[in-house]
Design a protein around this motif. Sequence first.
Motif, PDB file in Angstrom:
ATOM      1  N   ILE A   1      -3.643-108.934 -21.673  1.00  0.00           N
ATOM      2  CA  ILE A   1      -2.455-108.393 -22.333  1.00  0.00           C
ATOM      3  C   ILE A   1      -1.876-107.246 -21.517  1.00  0.00           C
ATOM      4  N   GLU A   2      -2.745-106.373 -21.057  1.00  0.00           N
ATOM      5  CA  GLU A   2      -2.290-105.233 -20.256  1.00  0.00           C
ATOM      6  C   GLU A   2      -1.616-105.702 -18.970  1.00  0.00           C
ATOM      7  N   ARG A   3      -2.172-106.752 -18.359  1.00  0.00           N
ATOM      8  CA  ARG A   3      -1.587-107.276 -17.125  1.00  0.00           C
ATOM      9  C   ARG A   3      -0.207-107.880 -17.402  1.00  0.00           C
ATOM     10  N   ILE A   4      -0.090-108.602 -18.512  1.00  0.00           N
ATOM     11  CA  ILE A   4       1.190-109.211 -18.871  1.00  0.00           C
ATOM     12  C   ILE A   4       2.234-108.123 -19.121  1.00  0.00           C
ATOM     13  N   ILE A   5       1.845-107.112 -19.888  1.00  0.00           N
ATOM     14  CA  ILE A   5       2.776-106.015 -20.174  1.00  0.00           C
ATOM     15  C   ILE A   5       3.216-105.349 -18.881  1.00  0.00           C
ATOM     16  N   GLN A   6       2.271-105.105 -17.979  1.00  0.00           N
ATOM     17  CA  GLN A   6       2.599-104.427 -16.731  1.00  0.00           C
ATOM     18  C   GLN A   6       3.562-105.271 -15.888  1.00  0.00           C
TER      19      GLN A   6
END
Length: 445
Positions: free
Chosen positions: A32-37
């Motif tokens: 999720i963090e990678r997608i948001i970034q």
Amino acid sequence: MKIQVKRLLETGILLGVCVCFLIYWSNDQRAIERIIQEIVEFDFSPREYPIDYNKYTEEADRVYREAFYKCITRQIPQEYYSEIFGRAYYYHPTLRFKGSDKAYLDFLKELTYYYFDFTGDGLPELIIDYNYEIAEGIDVLQYIPDEKRVEIYVGMYGEGFRLGGGQGYLYDDILEDYKYVSFGEDKKYDEYVTLSHERRDNAFLLSGYTNTLDYFKVELSMEEGNHLLESWGWFAAREETQTPLTFEQVFGDTSLYLPEQKKDDGSALKIYEAFLSGEKGGEGVHINDIIEGRNGSEIHYLVWDVSGDGIPELLINIDNEFFYIYKYEEETLFLWNVWDNSRFNEDYYILENGNILTVLVDRRRELYMLYRPNSIGELWMLLSFEREKNKEKDFQSTFDEVDDYEFKSKECTMEEWIERTRDYLYTDADGVEKVRGAAEWKEVP
């Protein structure tokens, strides 16, 4: 001893499951963090394709704008035969609108337009942003010069669109829904990102795909969603998109595009006669298409200019239930429209000026309605008048002074009614009331 071993095994299995769950949860959070970034760093900048003025000359500009104008004002069909409609199809930004040609033109003048190179071929497209009743969206129209026709390149549905080159930016402030789309060469989305506020769960849903991310769909907390909104380049890009235009800004002096009155050289009649004798007129156009399986039906025809363009149309009347109207233009015979009379079974009278008077008679009432076909053959009512037996005062078989009369929805006397309907009705030497100036239907050979 067996019990202790069993407990140790159960504990180990439970610990293993917990560890696996923690690892899965941890990986999910990292995903999720990678997608948001990646979405934060994604380049939402609107593209701008330059017009190639070696191709788009001053003459080409006139040709393109005239073609777009004639398409959206329904002077020419977009398709001479549509498999969906079974007849000619004229462009319409929303099929919900019904009305006269003047009302339709007024409707077009209220819409928002864009005129720029959307596809990246160095030539402009006309983009129509329509909003009518519950139908909202954008149509991108492209002119095909080799075929001298206009087609819908892509359509997008929703509200609040702004545009870049092959891009759409949508914001729905009621649903708190944010969308970005980008089109590939196959006219399908090659990138799609949407962020929606899920009020029921008090969270955000982020989904889509980009050139660097396969399809994703993740739920974000309010904190994560708001953080994304604060840092999302979508908003800045949306404000830098193409400037909307008015109808007048796109087309200027529309008198340059008005249709010329055509001259009837007799070629249409020859084509109609060949069609009635059984020759195929074009794709989806054959006399057998409408009379096959109708043994015993009464089939009549009429050649008359009901469109008012100077060239007569061919009308075929089947049992007074269906009226098929064919046109011949640009050396093409096509089905213009179909009038369905199967529900009321009114009598249709084609008048000298191309108007249509329908008459519905029952035991006590006569209803007359005068129509004018618009540019795509839809019947638009001009006025109506009627008379009805007064069941409490009159028991005669004919109408007289005690009966009820209306003209244009206003009550009137019998004398007033006769005077006002004089342009449409008359009484012959035998005392029979008839429709004035009505064309005579002929039997199909």
